[in-house]
Motif scaffolding. Structure first.
Motif, PDB file in Angstrom:
ATOM      1  N   GLY A 135      15.154  -5.001   6.891  1.00 25.92           N
ATOM      2  CA  GLY A 135      15.761  -3.744   6.476  1.00 25.92           C
ATOM      3  C   GLY A 135      14.714  -2.665   6.294  1.00 25.92           C
ATOM      4  N   SER A 136      15.089  -1.608   5.607  1.00 28.55           N
ATOM      5  CA  SER A 136      14.168  -0.485   5.417  1.00 28.55           C
ATOM      6  C   SER A 136      13.696  -0.417   3.970  1.00 28.55           C
ATOM      7  CB  SER A 136      14.848   0.825   5.812  1.00 28.55           C
ATOM      8  OG  SER A 136      15.927   1.089   4.965  1.00 28.55           O
ATOM      9  N   SER A 137      12.493   0.120   3.805  1.00 26.27           N
ATOM     10  CA  SER A 137      11.965   0.311   2.458  1.00 26.27           C
ATOM     11  C   SER A 137      11.083   1.550   2.435  1.00 26.27           C
ATOM     12  CB  SER A 137      11.178  -0.920   1.992  1.00 26.27           C
ATOM     13  OG  SER A 137      10.110  -1.184   2.868  1.00 26.27           O
ATOM     14  N   VAL A 138      11.157   2.269   1.333  1.00 28.15           N
ATOM     15  CA  VAL A 138      10.332   3.453   1.154  1.00 28.15           C
ATOM     16  C   VAL A 138       8.934   2.993   0.753  1.00 28.15           C
ATOM     17  CG1 VAL A 138       9.998   5.568  -0.181  1.00 28.15           C
ATOM     18  CG2 VAL A 138      12.314   4.853   0.462  1.00 28.15           C
ATOM     19  N   ILE A 139       7.952   3.384   1.535  1.00 30.59           N
ATOM     20  CA  ILE A 139       6.562   3.034   1.246  1.00 30.59           C
ATOM     21  C   ILE A 139       5.988   4.010   0.223  1.00 30.59           C
ATOM     22  CG2 ILE A 139       4.259   2.772   2.216  1.00 30.59           C
ATOM     23  CD1 ILE A 139       5.607   2.160   4.893  1.00 30.59           C
ATOM     24  N   ASP A 140       6.270   5.297   0.423  1.00 35.04           N
ATOM     25  CA  ASP A 140       5.779   6.328  -0.490  1.00 35.04           C
ATOM     26  C   ASP A 140       6.629   7.574  -0.283  1.00 35.04           C
ATOM     27  OD1 ASP A 140       4.263   7.569  -2.422  1.00 35.04           O
ATOM     28  OD2 ASP A 140       2.353   7.375  -1.358  1.00 35.04           O
ATOM     29  N   ALA A 141       6.528   8.508  -1.231  1.00 33.78           N
ATOM     30  CA  ALA A 141       7.282   9.757  -1.164  1.00 33.78           C
ATOM     31  C   ALA A 141       6.442  10.887  -1.729  1.00 33.78           C
ATOM     32  CB  ALA A 141       8.585   9.628  -1.956  1.00 33.78           C
ATOM     33  N   SER A 142       6.745  12.098  -1.306  1.00 32.21           N
ATOM     34  CA  SER A 142       6.013  13.262  -1.797  1.00 32.21           C
ATOM     35  C   SER A 142       6.305  13.481  -3.275  1.00 32.21           C
ATOM     36  CB  SER A 142       6.381  14.510  -0.987  1.00 32.21           C
ATOM     37  OG  SER A 142       7.755  14.788  -1.127  1.00 32.21           O
ATOM     38  N   ARG A 143       5.289  13.843  -3.998  1.00 31.62           N
ATOM     39  CA  ARG A 143       5.447  14.102  -5.427  1.00 31.62           C
ATOM     40  C   ARG A 143       5.871  15.552  -5.681  1.00 31.62           C
ATOM     41  NH1 ARG A 143       4.060   9.691  -4.665  1.00 31.62           N
ATOM     42  NH2 ARG A 143       2.628   8.183  -5.434  1.00 31.62           N
ATOM     43  N   LYS A 144       5.459  16.438  -4.768  1.00 27.26           N
ATOM     44  CA  LYS A 144       5.808  17.847  -4.886  1.00 27.26           C
ATOM     45  C   LYS A 144       6.957  18.160  -3.928  1.00 27.26           C
ATOM     46  CE  LYS A 144       1.095  19.301  -5.910  1.00 27.26           C
ATOM     47  NZ  LYS A 144      -0.040  20.096  -5.459  1.00 27.26           N
ATOM     48  N   ALA A 145       7.784  19.095  -4.305  1.00 23.98           N
ATOM     49  CA  ALA A 145       8.882  19.520  -3.438  1.00 23.98           C
ATOM     50  C   ALA A 145       8.332  20.270  -2.230  1.00 23.98           C
ATOM     51  CB  ALA A 145       9.844  20.412  -4.208  1.00 23.98           C
ATOM     52  N   VAL A 146       8.882  19.969  -1.073  1.00 20.71           N
ATOM     53  CA  VAL A 146       8.529  20.650   0.161  1.00 20.71           C
ATOM     54  C   VAL A 146       9.801  21.316   0.670  1.00 20.71           C
ATOM     55  CG1 VAL A 146       7.720  20.363   2.530  1.00 20.71           C
ATOM     56  CG2 VAL A 146       6.741  18.964   0.712  1.00 20.71           C
ATOM     57  N   LYS A 147       9.742  22.614   0.879  1.00 18.95           N
ATOM     58  CA  LYS A 147      10.901  23.375   1.341  1.00 18.95           C
ATOM     59  C   LYS A 147      10.604  23.971   2.713  1.00 18.95           C
ATOM     60  CE  LYS A 147      13.355  23.157  -2.508  1.00 18.95           C
ATOM     61  NZ  LYS A 147      14.498  22.331  -2.606  1.00 18.95           N
ATOM     62  N   LEU A 148      11.426  23.623   3.682  1.00 11.72           N
ATOM     63  CA  LEU A 148      11.271  24.154   5.033  1.00 11.72           C
ATOM     64  C   LEU A 148      12.424  25.081   5.427  1.00 11.72           C
ATOM     65  CD1 LEU A 148      10.162  20.897   6.904  1.00 11.72           C
ATOM     66  CD2 LEU A 148       8.730  22.593   5.760  1.00 11.72           C
ATOM     67  N   GLU A 149      13.316  25.384   4.504  1.00  9.54           N
ATOM     68  CA  GLU A 149      14.529  26.133   4.834  1.00  9.54           C
ATOM     69  C   GLU A 149      14.319  27.644   4.888  1.00  9.54           C
ATOM     70  OE1 GLU A 149      15.196  22.392   4.348  1.00  9.54           O
ATOM     71  OE2 GLU A 149      14.731  23.436   2.505  1.00  9.54           O
ATOM     72  N   ASP A 150      13.228  28.087   5.474  1.00 11.57           N
ATOM     73  CA  ASP A 150      12.987  29.516   5.615  1.00 11.57           C
ATOM     74  C   ASP A 150      13.099  29.968   7.068  1.00 11.57           C
ATOM     75  OD1 ASP A 150      10.745  28.321   6.645  1.00 11.57           O
ATOM     76  OD2 ASP A 150       9.327  29.310   5.306  1.00 11.57           O
ATOM     77  N   ASN A 151      13.521  29.063   7.947  1.00 16.05           N
ATOM     78  CA  ASN A 151      13.708  29.306   9.378  1.00 16.05           C
ATOM     79  C   ASN A 151      12.404  29.687  10.084  1.00 16.05           C
ATOM     80  OD1 ASN A 151      15.523  28.974  11.438  1.00 16.05           O
ATOM     81  ND2 ASN A 151      16.170  31.100  11.464  1.00 16.05           N
ATOM     82  N   ALA A 152      11.270  29.434   9.452  1.00 16.95           N
ATOM     83  CA  ALA A 152       9.964  29.632  10.078  1.00 16.95           C
ATOM     84  C   ALA A 152       9.452  28.272  10.557  1.00 16.95           C
ATOM     85  CB  ALA A 152       8.983  30.228   9.073  1.00 16.95           C
ATOM     86  N   HIS A 153       8.639  28.267  11.596  1.00 18.53           N
ATOM     87  CA  HIS A 153       8.112  27.002  12.100  1.00 18.53           C
ATOM     88  C   HIS A 153       6.986  26.491  11.207  1.00 18.53           C
ATOM     89  CE1 HIS A 153      10.422  27.786  15.735  1.00 18.53           C
ATOM     90  NE2 HIS A 153      10.328  26.491  15.905  1.00 18.53           N
ATOM     91  N   HIS A 154       7.079  25.220  10.875  1.00 21.24           N
ATOM     92  CA  HIS A 154       6.086  24.539  10.054  1.00 21.24           C
ATOM     93  C   HIS A 154       5.542  23.358  10.860  1.00 21.24           C
ATOM     94  CE1 HIS A 154       7.233  26.682   6.381  1.00 21.24           C
ATOM     95  NE2 HIS A 154       8.477  26.616   6.868  1.00 21.24           N
ATOM     96  N   THR A 155       4.298  23.003  10.604  1.00 19.57           N
ATOM     97  CA  THR A 155       3.684  21.863  11.280  1.00 19.57           C
ATOM     98  C   THR A 155       3.843  20.623  10.410  1.00 19.57           C
ATOM     99  OG1 THR A 155       2.071  23.301  12.336  1.00 19.57           O
ATOM    100  CG2 THR A 155       1.552  20.953  12.265  1.00 19.57           C
ATOM    101  N   LEU A 156       4.493  19.616  10.969  1.00 16.65           N
ATOM    102  CA  LEU A 156       4.654  18.321  10.306  1.00 16.65           C
ATOM    103  C   LEU A 156       3.795  17.323  11.070  1.00 16.65           C
ATOM    104  CD1 LEU A 156       6.157  16.428   8.279  1.00 16.65           C
ATOM    105  CD2 LEU A 156       7.908  16.160  10.049  1.00 16.65           C
ATOM    106  N   GLN A 157       2.867  16.663  10.370  1.00 16.47           N
ATOM    107  CA  GLN A 157       1.984  15.700  11.027  1.00 16.47           C
ATOM    108  C   GLN A 157       2.022  14.371  10.300  1.00 16.47           C
ATOM    109  OE1 GLN A 157      -1.639  17.046  12.763  1.00 16.47           O
ATOM    110  NE2 GLN A 157      -2.747  15.209  12.122  1.00 16.47           N
TER     111      GLN A 157
END
Length: 180
Positions: A106-128
């Protein structure tokens, strides 16, 4: 109509039968197509067969205009069952970014961001998303690291890239894969 059908060739009759069958199939599919357009009913999924070593980097340009909840997944796969790693962006959710392992159990969460990340500004962001030979994985947004962890569950290389949209409004400008 009986005398007229005598004048039709066998080819014309076959074409009429075929057209009727296609029309019936199209009518039968219309309710399903309407349902598929509804958010959260069916994810939009795209895969690509790409050979990557166990150490790799994925980089994409992503923009979001999601109102409310939505989910975007980017990852690498191993084999036909979609086993591998995925970076998940939860628009409007907490945590906003998760790193997930999809394994045989099955699936398991290895880790998660501690800070909120907001991409809903319709601008392009780089995800790596990168993974080194020792299993160290990082996820960064606009060159800011949001996750750093280590996992050695997969020792072999990967044979595919996966992108999935689950109910959000996301635009992908480009995706680049690097492998060592």
């Amino acid at each position: 109509q009986a005398p007229r059908s005598d004048r039709l060739s066998k080819r014309d009759i076959a074409a009429q039968i075929f057209a009727t069958i296609l029309q019936q199939q199209a009518q039968a599919r219309q309710p399903q197509q309407r349902q598929a357009r509804s958010p959260y009913k069916q994810p939009a999924k795209m895969t690509s067969a790409v050979r990557l070593a166990n150490a790799f980097a994925l980089r994409t340009q992503i923009a979001s205009d999601t109102k409310g909840e939505g989910r975007f997944e980017l990852g690498v796969t191993q084999g036909p069952n979609g086993l591998g790693y995925r970076v998940i962006y939860n628009a409007g959710g907490t945590p906003s970014i998760e790193l997930v392992r999809i394994g045989r159990r099955g699936s398991s969460v290895i880790d998660a961001s501690r800070k909120a990340v907001k991409l809903e500004d319709n601008a392009h962001h780089t995800l790596q998303f990168t993974r080194s030979a020792d299993g160290t994985m990082t996820v960064s947004v606009d060159d800011v690291e949001v996750i750093r962890t280590q996992d050695r569950a997969f020792r072999d290389g990967f044979d595919g890239i996966l992108m999935m949209n689950k109910g959000g409004d996301f635009t992908i400008r480009a995706i680049t894969a690097y492998s060592s």
